[in-house]
Scaffold this motif. Structure first.
Motif, PDB file in Angstrom:
ATOM      1  N   ARG A  12     -12.788 -10.635  -2.280  1.00 52.52           N
ATOM      2  CA  ARG A  12     -13.669  -9.701  -2.998  1.00 52.52           C
ATOM      3  C   ARG A  12     -12.995  -9.028  -4.186  1.00 52.52           C
ATOM      4  O   ARG A  12     -13.681  -8.531  -5.090  1.00 52.52           O
ATOM      5  CB  ARG A  12     -14.255  -8.692  -2.009  1.00 52.52           C
TER       6      ARG A  12
ATOM      7  N   LYS B  83      -5.333 -16.384  -0.115  1.00 54.82           N
ATOM      8  CA  LYS B  83      -5.072 -16.665   1.291  1.00 54.82           C
ATOM      9  C   LYS B  83      -4.190 -17.927   1.369  1.00 54.82           C
ATOM     10  O   LYS B  83      -4.137 -18.707   0.409  1.00 54.82           O
ATOM     11  CB  LYS B  83      -6.402 -16.850   2.045  1.00 54.82           C
TER      12      LYS B  83
ATOM     13  N   TYR C 163      -9.292  -6.069  11.597  1.00 54.15           N
ATOM     14  CA  TYR C 163      -9.749  -7.037  12.592  1.00 54.15           C
ATOM     15  C   TYR C 163      -8.950  -8.338  12.555  1.00 54.15           C
ATOM     16  O   TYR C 163      -9.487  -9.404  12.445  1.00 54.15           O
ATOM     17  CB  TYR C 163     -11.262  -7.321  12.466  1.00 54.15           C
TER      18      TYR C 163
ATOM     19  N   ASP D 111      -9.105  -4.349  -5.362  1.00 54.74           N
ATOM     20  CA  ASP D 111      -9.828  -4.945  -4.232  1.00 54.74           C
ATOM     21  C   ASP D 111     -11.140  -4.190  -4.063  1.00 54.74           C
ATOM     22  O   ASP D 111     -11.348  -3.136  -4.672  1.00 54.74           O
ATOM     23  CB  ASP D 111      -8.979  -4.882  -2.962  1.00 54.74           C
ATOM     24  N   ASP D 112     -12.021  -4.733  -3.212  1.00 52.79           N
ATOM     25  CA  ASP D 112     -13.297  -4.025  -3.000  1.00 52.79           C
ATOM     26  C   ASP D 112     -13.111  -2.815  -2.101  1.00 52.79           C
ATOM     27  O   ASP D 112     -13.768  -1.796  -2.288  1.00 52.79           O
ATOM     28  CB  ASP D 112     -14.369  -4.965  -2.409  1.00 52.79           C
TER      29      ASP D 112
ATOM     30  N   ALA E  40      -8.913  -0.290   3.935  1.00 52.15           N
ATOM     31  CA  ALA E  40      -9.050   0.255   5.296  1.00 52.15           C
ATOM     32  C   ALA E  40      -7.649   0.656   5.761  1.00 52.15           C
ATOM     33  O   ALA E  40      -7.179   1.749   5.429  1.00 52.15           O
ATOM     34  CB  ALA E  40      -9.713  -0.761   6.212  1.00 52.15           C
ATOM     35  N   THR E  41      -6.949  -0.228   6.465  1.00 54.08           N
ATOM     36  CA  THR E  41      -5.601   0.111   6.956  1.00 54.08           C
ATOM     37  C   THR E  41      -4.558   0.133   5.834  1.00 54.08           C
ATOM     38  O   THR E  41      -3.456   0.654   6.026  1.00 54.08           O
ATOM     39  CB  THR E  41      -5.130  -0.923   7.993  1.00 54.08           C
ATOM     40  N   GLY E  42      -4.873  -0.483   4.706  1.00 60.23           N
ATOM     41  CA  GLY E  42      -3.904  -0.583   3.611  1.00 60.23           C
ATOM     42  C   GLY E  42      -2.975  -1.783   3.740  1.00 60.23           C
ATOM     43  O   GLY E  42      -2.135  -2.010   2.872  1.00 60.23           O
TER      44      GLY E  42
ATOM     45  N   THR F  14      -3.557  -4.981   3.366  1.00 59.66           N
ATOM     46  CA  THR F  14      -3.748  -5.952   2.284  1.00 59.66           C
ATOM     47  C   THR F  14      -3.106  -5.455   0.991  1.00 59.66           C
ATOM     48  O   THR F  14      -2.414  -6.200   0.289  1.00 59.66           O
ATOM     49  CB  THR F  14      -5.254  -6.197   2.061  1.00 59.66           C
TER      50      THR F  14
END
Ligand SMILES: O=P(O)(O)OC[C@H]1O[C@H](OP(=O)(O)OP(=O)(O)O)[C@H](O)[C@@H]1O
Ligand SMILES: Nc1ncnc2[nH]cnc12
Length: 192
Positions: free
Chosen positions: A72, A93, A110, A132-133, A136-138, A140
Motif C-alpha cells: 500500500r 516482499k 498479524y 506507507d498507508d 500499527a506496531t511499527g 514494517t
C-alpha cells in the motif's frame, strides 16, 4: 477520528480523509479492525488531499528519495515522490526484486514478514522519506529504516495516512519522527 498532533487541527481535509476510509471488523483475522484505504482511493478529492498534505510538508525538506512499502506504500509514495522531485524506491516482499538486495525481517500485528531493497538504488547520505498507508506496531517502518540506513541513507521521517496509537509504533522507529494524518475513533478500535 481523533485529533492527531500533525499541525492540521481543524483542517477539514482530515475529516474527508477519515470519512473515506472504511473499517472492516475481523479482517484478515478475528479481532483485527481492518482500516481499508481502498475506499479512499475511490474518492479522488480525499485521495488528493492526502497527496497534497504530504507534498506541502516535504517539498522543502531536501528529500531526494521516497521509499514506499509493498503493497500500500506503492499507492501513496509515487505521486508524492514525483511532486517533490525525488526518486521512488520500492521496498518489496521477499523474492520480488532482481539484482543485489538486502533484507530485514519484522513482526506484524498479524504475523511475520520480510522486506527487501535493491542496494544500488541508494546513494550514501541521501535524505529519505518512508511512506506507507498505516502504522500499527511499527515493525514494517522499523525494517524500512534499517534497510535505508544500512544502504547509507539518512531517514528524515516516516509518513502514514493512518496511525493506530494503541500499538505505540512510534517507539520502534529509532527516534525517527512519525507523521500521521488520521487515527481511528475508539469505536473503530474495539476488538472482539
Ligand atoms: O506497523 P506494522 O505492525 O508493521 O503494520 C503496518 C503494515 O501492515 C500493513 O501491510 P501488510 O503487511 O498487511 O501488507 P500488504 O500491504 O501487502 O497487505 C500495512 O500496509 C503496513 O505496511
Ligand atoms: N488494522 C489494520 N488495518 C489495516 N492494515 C493493517 N496493517 C496492520 N494492521 C492493520
Amino acid at each position: 477520528m481523533f485529533a492527531v498532533e500533525n499541525g492540521l487541527l481543524g483542517d477539514p481535509r482530515l475529516q474527508a480523509i477519515s470519512d473515506a476510509i472504511r473499517v472492516i471488523p475481523h479482517f484478515p483475522k478475528t479481532g483485527i479492525m481492518f482500516q481499508d484505504i481502498t475506499t479512499l482511493l475511490l474518492d479522488p478529492v480525499a485521495f488528493k488531499h492526502v497527496v497534497d498534505i504530504f507534498v506541502d510538508r516535504y517539498k522543502h525538506m531536501n528529500i531526494s528519495l521516497v521509499a514506499g512499502v509493498e503493497a500500500r506504500g506503492f499507492i501513496f509514495g509515487p505521486p508524492i515522490a514525483l511532486a517533490i522531485g525525488a526518486k521512488f524506491i520500492p521496498l518489496r516482499k521477499p523474492g520480488k526484486l532482481p539484482g543485489r538486495v538486502i533484507s530485514e525481517e519484522y513482526e506484524l500485528e498479524y504475523g511475520n514478514d520480510r522486506l527487501e531493497m535493491s542496494t544500488e538504488a541508494v546513494k550514501s547520505h541521501e535524505r529519505a522519506l518512508v511512506i506507507d498507508d498505516l502504522v500499527a506496531t511499527g515493525g514494517t517502518l522499523s525494517a524500512s529504516i534499517n534497510l535505508l540506513e544500512r544502504a547509507g541513507a539518512e531517514v528524515v521521517e516516516c509518513a502514514c495516512v493512518v496511525g493506530l496509537p494503541k500499538f505505540k509504533g512510534h517507539c520502534k522507529l529509532k527516534g525517527k519522527p512519525l507523521y500521521v494524518l488520521v487515527e481511528p475513533t475508539q469505536l473503530d478500535e474495539i476488538t472482539f
